[in-house]
Design a protein around this motif. Structure first.
Motif, PDB file in Angstrom:
ATOM      1  N   ASP A 134      66.889 -96.357  -5.504  1.00  0.00           N
ATOM      2  CA  ASP A 134      66.056 -95.728  -4.419  1.00  0.00           C
ATOM      3  C   ASP A 134      66.524 -95.444  -2.997  1.00  0.00           C
ATOM      4  N   ASP A 135      67.616 -95.121  -2.981  1.00  0.00           N
ATOM      5  CA  ASP A 135      68.426 -94.772  -1.921  1.00  0.00           C
ATOM      6  C   ASP A 135      67.559 -93.292  -1.436  1.00  0.00           C
ATOM      7  N   ALA A 136      67.296 -93.365  -0.135  1.00  0.00           N
ATOM      8  CA  ALA A 136      66.510 -92.120   0.459  1.00  0.00           C
ATOM      9  C   ALA A 136      67.070 -90.753   0.249  1.00  0.00           C
ATOM     10  N   ARG A 137      68.689 -90.805   0.159  1.00  0.00           N
ATOM     11  CA  ARG A 137      69.170 -89.734  -0.001  1.00  0.00           C
ATOM     12  C   ARG A 137      69.042 -88.973  -1.465  1.00  0.00           C
ATOM     13  N   LEU A 138      68.415 -89.599  -2.382  1.00  0.00           N
ATOM     14  CA  LEU A 138      68.052 -89.207  -3.846  1.00  0.00           C
ATOM     15  C   LEU A 138      66.661 -88.636  -3.711  1.00  0.00           C
ATOM     16  N   TYR A 139      66.047 -88.851  -2.611  1.00  0.00           N
ATOM     17  CA  TYR A 139      64.555 -88.409  -2.974  1.00  0.00           C
ATOM     18  C   TYR A 139      64.451 -86.931  -2.881  1.00  0.00           C
ATOM     19  N   PHE A 141      66.479 -84.851  -4.689  1.00  0.00           N
ATOM     20  CA  PHE A 141      66.686 -84.520  -6.130  1.00  0.00           C
ATOM     21  C   PHE A 141      65.562 -84.925  -6.959  1.00  0.00           C
ATOM     22  N   TYR A 142      64.798 -86.308  -6.904  1.00  0.00           N
ATOM     23  CA  TYR A 142      63.774 -86.734  -7.629  1.00  0.00           C
ATOM     24  C   TYR A 142      62.702 -85.552  -7.398  1.00  0.00           C
ATOM     25  N   ALA A 143      62.251 -85.322  -6.177  1.00  0.00           N
ATOM     26  CA  ALA A 143      61.374 -84.402  -5.872  1.00  0.00           C
ATOM     27  C   ALA A 143      61.349 -82.912  -6.648  1.00  0.00           C
ATOM     28  N   GLU A 144      62.676 -82.297  -6.784  1.00  0.00           N
ATOM     29  CA  GLU A 144      62.838 -81.465  -7.493  1.00  0.00           C
ATOM     30  C   GLU A 144      62.754 -81.529  -9.140  1.00  0.00           C
ATOM     31  N   CYS A 145      63.001 -82.702  -9.453  1.00  0.00           N
ATOM     32  CA  CYS A 145      62.870 -82.918 -10.904  1.00  0.00           C
ATOM     33  C   CYS A 145      61.415 -82.955 -11.292  1.00  0.00           C
ATOM     34  N   GLU A 146      60.496 -83.646 -10.175  1.00  0.00           N
ATOM     35  CA  GLU A 146      59.179 -83.804 -10.444  1.00  0.00           C
ATOM     36  C   GLU A 146      58.384 -82.257 -10.535  1.00  0.00           C
ATOM     37  N   ARG A 147      58.944 -81.253  -9.658  1.00  0.00           N
ATOM     38  CA  ARG A 147      58.728 -80.012  -9.467  1.00  0.00           C
ATOM     39  C   ARG A 147      58.561 -79.294 -11.071  1.00  0.00           C
ATOM     40  N   HIS A 148      59.785 -79.760 -11.470  1.00  0.00           N
ATOM     41  CA  HIS A 148      60.183 -78.880 -12.768  1.00  0.00           C
ATOM     42  C   HIS A 148      59.952 -79.951 -14.053  1.00  0.00           C
ATOM     43  N   HIS A 149      59.293 -81.040 -14.077  1.00  0.00           N
ATOM     44  CA  HIS A 149      58.906 -81.915 -15.056  1.00  0.00           C
ATOM     45  C   HIS A 149      60.061 -82.206 -15.821  1.00  0.00           C
ATOM     46  N   ILE A 175      60.423 -96.027  -6.731  1.00  0.00           N
ATOM     47  CA  ILE A 175      60.512 -94.505  -6.870  1.00  0.00           C
ATOM     48  C   ILE A 175      59.420 -94.092  -7.707  1.00  0.00           C
ATOM     49  N   ALA A 176      59.232 -94.647  -8.555  1.00  0.00           N
ATOM     50  CA  ALA A 176      57.986 -94.334  -9.687  1.00  0.00           C
ATOM     51  C   ALA A 176      56.701 -94.084  -8.953  1.00  0.00           C
ATOM     52  N   PHE A 177      56.479 -94.936  -7.947  1.00  0.00           N
ATOM     53  CA  PHE A 177      55.292 -95.113  -7.079  1.00  0.00           C
ATOM     54  C   PHE A 177      55.189 -93.655  -6.225  1.00  0.00           C
ATOM     55  N   ASP A 178      56.113 -93.484  -6.009  1.00  0.00           N
ATOM     56  CA  ASP A 178      56.889 -92.302  -4.733  1.00  0.00           C
ATOM     57  C   ASP A 178      56.634 -90.903  -5.704  1.00  0.00           C
ATOM     58  N   PHE A 179      57.010 -91.050  -6.921  1.00  0.00           N
ATOM     59  CA  PHE A 179      57.081 -89.860  -7.611  1.00  0.00           C
ATOM     60  C   PHE A 179      56.115 -89.854  -9.006  1.00  0.00           C
ATOM     61  N   PRO A 180      55.057 -89.985  -9.020  1.00  0.00           N
ATOM     62  CA  PRO A 180      54.202 -90.260  -9.974  1.00  0.00           C
ATOM     63  C   PRO A 180      54.115 -89.468 -11.058  1.00  0.00           C
ATOM     64  N   GLU A 181      54.745 -88.215 -10.936  1.00  0.00           N
ATOM     65  CA  GLU A 181      54.721 -87.017 -11.984  1.00  0.00           C
ATOM     66  C   GLU A 181      56.111 -87.036 -12.597  1.00  0.00           C
ATOM     67  N   CYS A 201      55.889-102.355 -15.770  1.00  0.00           N
ATOM     68  CA  CYS A 201      55.411-101.198 -16.433  1.00  0.00           C
ATOM     69  C   CYS A 201      53.890-101.667 -17.007  1.00  0.00           C
ATOM     70  N   PHE A 202      53.338-102.493 -16.947  1.00  0.00           N
ATOM     71  CA  PHE A 202      51.799-102.850 -17.327  1.00  0.00           C
ATOM     72  C   PHE A 202      50.844-101.918 -16.434  1.00  0.00           C
ATOM     73  N   TYR A 203      51.512-101.816 -15.079  1.00  0.00           N
ATOM     74  CA  TYR A 203      50.660-100.878 -14.361  1.00  0.00           C
ATOM     75  C   TYR A 203      51.294 -99.417 -14.129  1.00  0.00           C
ATOM     76  N   GLN A 204      52.356 -99.222 -14.068  1.00  0.00           N
ATOM     77  CA  GLN A 204      52.942 -98.157 -13.669  1.00  0.00           C
ATOM     78  C   GLN A 204      53.639 -97.322 -14.846  1.00  0.00           C
ATOM     79  N   LYS A 205      52.612 -96.322 -15.162  1.00  0.00           N
ATOM     80  CA  LYS A 205      52.347 -95.745 -16.622  1.00  0.00           C
ATOM     81  C   LYS A 205      53.566 -94.606 -16.781  1.00  0.00           C
ATOM     82  N   ASN A 206      54.437 -94.454 -15.706  1.00  0.00           N
ATOM     83  CA  ASN A 206      55.391 -93.362 -15.857  1.00  0.00           C
ATOM     84  C   ASN A 206      56.868 -93.837 -15.821  1.00  0.00           C
TER      85      ASN A 206
END
Length: 276
Positions: A134-139, A141-149, A175-181, A201-206
């Motif tokens: 969950d290092d902020a410097r990776l965010y 990158f995660y956003a770009e993965c979210e954009r392209h599924h 990070i699963a909460f911050d990038f739900p897609e 995982c009981f609550y976070q489905k991604n």
């Protein structure tokens, strides 16, 4: 049909990283869970590996690139070459250097968006200068993965970093909460924090869980089984962690679960996640 979600073959750069080069460490893992490494792993033989895959009913292995790991690299182009040389037997995931997220975005576009690889793998705790998932410097990158599924596989569990805090499920939850897609996969299943990750995982489905070698004969196995039989039946994945364990472990994994969920855990969940 069976997809082994964590199968590193004796091919190319794999032979020069710790899982093959450090045989004592590989034996340590197998011995501690009462298993023996297979002949193909000991002899570093692709021919024997393909035989063992057929004998154990494993149709396809997921091979992962490794970039930036302190114990050696497996370039993504070698994963692409593996797929070409053994068509239909392997699907590839791109290794991403978590110390350089900007380059990681470029590499993800090259080999995933514009190439044949089906997801990305980050091992930030294994960098020379370790980072948390969950290092902020990776965010970015995660956003770009979210954009392209693009699914994101994270090494989080076992010896994921210098200490157990690198396997803390709360970091994955954040990070699963911050990038739900984004579909995130916990490789090593956040072991030994098994109940914690399964509670999240009981609550976070991604979030998907691949316990791989930490499923076998270790504390927490019964919890993985309970979850896989019920609410995690669509998000748990089989992975052998070969070459640390023999492919024959697939039979124990299968027999641990209800017959009506076995096909999901062994094949359908991985196929859907990777878009196969």
């Amino acid at each position: 049909m069976v997809i082994d979600f964590r199968l590193r073959p004796p091919f190319g750069g794999f032979l020069h990283v710790g899982m093959y080069a450090d045989k004592a460490a590989a034996d340590f893992y197998a011995d501690n869970i009462g298993l023996q490494r297979s002949p193909s792993a000991r002899q570093e033989s692709m021919e024997l590996l393909l035989q063992e895959m057929e004998e154990n009913g494993i149709d396809m292995g997921v091979a992962t690139g490794r970039v930036g790991h302190r114990k050696g690299n497996v370039p993504n182009d070698e994963i692409i070459r593996l797929m070409k040389e053994y068509p239909g037997k392997f699907v590839g995931l791109a290794g991403i250097d978590a110390s350089d997220p900007k380059e990681g975005v470029r590499e993800m576009h090259r080999v995933c968006v514009d190439g044949p690889l089906k997801g990305v793998v980050l091992e930030p705790g294994a960098l020379e200068r370790s980072r948390y998932v969950d290092d902020a410097r990776l965010y970015p990158f995660y956003a770009e993965c979210e954009r392209h599924h693009i699914p994101v596989i994270l090494m989080i569990g076992g010896r994921a970093g210098p200490d157990r805090t690198y396997s803390d499920p709360q970091r994955l939850s954040r990070i699963a909460f911050d990038f739900p897609e984004v579909n995130f996969v916990a490789a090593h299943g956040c072991w030994p924090f098994v109940q914690e990750i399964l509670g999240i995982c009981f609550y976070q489905k991604n979030i998907y869980v691949c316990p791989d070698l930490y499923f076998f004969h270790l504390p927490g196995q019964d919890d993985y089984i309970r979850a896989g039989n019920f609410y995690m039946q669509d998000r748990m994945l089989f992975g052998s962690a070969y070459p640390f364990t023999p492919l024959s472990c697939v039979h124990e994994f299968r027999e641990s679960f209800r017959p009506d969920v076995q096909d999901k855990l062994l094949y359908r969940n991985a196929a859907a996640l990777l878009g196969l």
